[in-house]
Design a protein around this motif. Structure first.
Motif, PDB file in Angstrom:
ATOM      1  N   ASN A  50       0.879  -1.176   0.000  1.00  0.00           N
ATOM      2  CA  ASN A  50       0.000   0.000   0.000  1.00  0.00           C
ATOM      3  C   ASN A  50       0.919   1.230   0.000  1.00  0.00           C
ATOM      4  O   ASN A  50       1.660   1.443   0.967  1.00  0.00           O
ATOM      5  CB  ASN A  50      -0.862  -0.069   1.268  1.00  0.00           C
ATOM      6  CG  ASN A  50      -1.770   1.140   1.450  1.00  0.00           C
ATOM      7  OD1 ASN A  50      -1.580   2.169   0.808  1.00  0.00           O
ATOM      8  ND2 ASN A  50      -2.732   1.003   2.349  1.00  0.00           N
ATOM      9  N   PHE A  53       1.478   3.200   3.183  1.00  0.00           N
ATOM     10  CA  PHE A  53       2.351   2.644   4.220  1.00  0.00           C
ATOM     11  C   PHE A  53       3.801   2.538   3.747  1.00  0.00           C
ATOM     12  O   PHE A  53       4.716   2.519   4.566  1.00  0.00           O
ATOM     13  CB  PHE A  53       1.806   1.298   4.719  1.00  0.00           C
ATOM     14  CG  PHE A  53       0.534   1.447   5.505  1.00  0.00           C
ATOM     15  CD1 PHE A  53       0.518   2.171   6.693  1.00  0.00           C
ATOM     16  CD2 PHE A  53      -0.653   0.895   5.057  1.00  0.00           C
ATOM     17  CE1 PHE A  53      -0.654   2.331   7.423  1.00  0.00           C
ATOM     18  CE2 PHE A  53      -1.833   1.047   5.772  1.00  0.00           C
ATOM     19  CZ  PHE A  53      -1.831   1.768   6.965  1.00  0.00           C
ATOM     20  N   ALA A 170     -12.456   1.177   3.778  1.00  0.00           N
ATOM     21  CA  ALA A 170     -11.381   0.173   3.763  1.00  0.00           C
ATOM     22  C   ALA A 170     -11.937  -1.123   4.372  1.00  0.00           C
ATOM     23  O   ALA A 170     -13.010  -1.571   3.990  1.00  0.00           O
ATOM     24  CB  ALA A 170     -10.190   0.730   4.536  1.00  0.00           C
ATOM     25  N   THR A 231      -9.935   6.321   2.147  1.00  0.00           N
ATOM     26  CA  THR A 231      -8.781   5.419   2.113  1.00  0.00           C
ATOM     27  C   THR A 231      -8.024   5.619   0.809  1.00  0.00           C
ATOM     28  O   THR A 231      -8.642   5.737  -0.254  1.00  0.00           O
ATOM     29  CB  THR A 231      -9.172   3.914   2.222  1.00  0.00           C
ATOM     30  OG1 THR A 231      -8.398   3.142   1.290  1.00  0.00           O
ATOM     31  CG2 THR A 231     -10.633   3.668   1.894  1.00  0.00           C
TER      32      THR A 231
HETATM   33  C1  RAM Z   1      -5.294   3.721   3.588  1.00  0.00           C
HETATM   34  C2  RAM Z   1      -5.373   3.067   4.933  1.00  0.00           C
HETATM   35  C3  RAM Z   1      -4.938   4.014   6.037  1.00  0.00           C
HETATM   36  C4  RAM Z   1      -5.608   5.370   5.917  1.00  0.00           C
HETATM   37  C5  RAM Z   1      -5.339   5.954   4.563  1.00  0.00           C
HETATM   38  C6  RAM Z   1      -6.035   7.279   4.382  1.00  0.00           C
HETATM   39  O1  RAM Z   1      -3.984   3.727   3.103  1.00  0.00           O
HETATM   40  O2  RAM Z   1      -6.685   2.637   5.137  1.00  0.00           O
HETATM   41  O3  RAM Z   1      -5.271   3.440   7.284  1.00  0.00           O
HETATM   42  O4  RAM Z   1      -5.177   6.249   6.899  1.00  0.00           O
HETATM   43  O5  RAM Z   1      -5.823   5.047   3.576  1.00  0.00           O
END
Ligand code: RAM
Length: 340
Positions: A50, A53, A170, A231
């Protein structure tokens, strides 16, 4: 190296998924700290692969380099709490200094985190919290109210303050998204009486699932005027779907996205504005908070202060919460200034 660390972690995640074995899954980047467990700061995001992250881990790794510890990133490929638990158990067995976790569920990680803390591991949540009793500090990206209101104001502006709106979230149990959704619903009801939030669907922070859920939402709600996706995975998948569909320019889309994933959809007119904080800064701050806990400089009590490298000084607030700052709104005007 960062690249190897993440590849090894993904491989381990696959091994775990295949065998459910509690293999020792650590890997470190070998930079500084000599690799001893107590100096290791282990990042456990909701899922690997992702870009959000990836950015927070880049910030975490930079911070760990500054205090000469060992950075490690582990995590599952699917964003579920069950898939996160074995990584917590392994970190506890290894006796790492701190775990820095974005939780897929507020309670399901609780007993594993309790065991880790009993074994002396400091627990920092960032991005998505667990119940406060299970961690030392939560590093929050921005106030939940601010995040919720920003997204509702953006969609309201885009649809002329009236019409049906749906939410593409999400994982169904994600602490952060669920808190924001509740606040978005109450804020929209109070502030925009002609906007109706008709449905919430869950793409599980998986690109294909989010893409398919977008298609289904549009089919089952022919009057839909807008979609909010809080998300980064969801908004990018929804934008990709909209961009080649008959709904492009008809159905508005906003939410929380990374500028790098959303740039093409701002440029082709699918999306006009969306928001986010800097995930790299979030990871950087979380790693510094973890280090301050490991060093015994702070305990997570309200009023504790610590210095987070070049971000400066932070104070722990109520319920052990540390706040990064305000979200940024991205449009065609400013998106070129950002690279994450
Ligand atoms: C996704 C995940 C994460 C969130 C962002 C905005 O990458 O769900 O937890 O904070 O979106």
């Amino acid at each position: 190296m960062k690249f190897n660390t993440r590849r090894v972690s993904a491989l381990v995640a696959l091994t775990l998924a295949a065998s459910a074995a509690l293999t020792a899954c650590g890997s470190d980047d070998g930079e500084g700290g000599g690799g001893d467990s107590a100096s290791t700061i282990t990042f456990l995001p909701k899922n690997l692969g992702n870009p959000y992250f990836d950015a927070s881990s880049t910030g975490g790794e930079r911070a760990v380099g500054e205090f000469d510890g060992t950075f490690e990133e582990v995590g599952p490929t699917t964003a579920t709490p069950d898939a996160q638990v074995p990584f917590i158990n392994t970190a506890a067995q290894q006796g790492v200094g701190a775990l820095v976790v974005s939780a897929n569920d507020p309670t399901a990680l609780g007993s594993a985190l309790e065991e880790a803390r009993d074994a002396g591991v400091k627990v920092v949540t960032f991005d998505s919290d667990v119940d406060p009793e299970y961690r030392d500090i939560f590093v929050n990206q921005a106030s939940a109210e601010g995040i919720a209101e920003t997204q509702v104001d953006l969609i309201a502006e885009q649809i002329g303050e009236e019409g049906q709106v749906a939410i593409l979230s999400a994982a169904a149990n994600a602490t952060n998204q669920n808190a924001w959704i509740e606040l978005m619903e109450s804020y929209a009801a109070e502030t925009y009486p002609n906007i109706e939030i008709v449905e919430t669907v869950y793409g599980d922070d998986d690109d294909q699932t989010s893409f398919d859920k977008t298609a289904a939402l549009l089919q089952s709600n022919p009057e839909l005027k807008g979609i909010i996706s809080p998300t980064t995975v969801g908004i990018a998948a929804a934008a990709r779907y909209l961009s080649t569909s008959q709904y492009k320019g008809q159905v508005a889309l906003t939410g929380l996205g990374t500028p790098n994933q959303m740039r093409e959809f701002i440029e082709d007119g699918t999306v006009t504005s969306f928001a986010l904080w800097n995930p790299e800064d979030l990871g950087y701050l979380a790693a510094h908070a973890a280090h301050a806990l490991v060093e015994g400089d702070i305990t997570g009590e309200e009023g504790d202060t610590f210095t987070a490298g070049d971000l400066g000084e932070y104070t722990v607030g109520a319920d052990g919460e540390v706040l990064l700052g305000d979200p940024t709104v991205f449009t065609s005007e400013n998106i070129g200034d950002f690279d994450f």
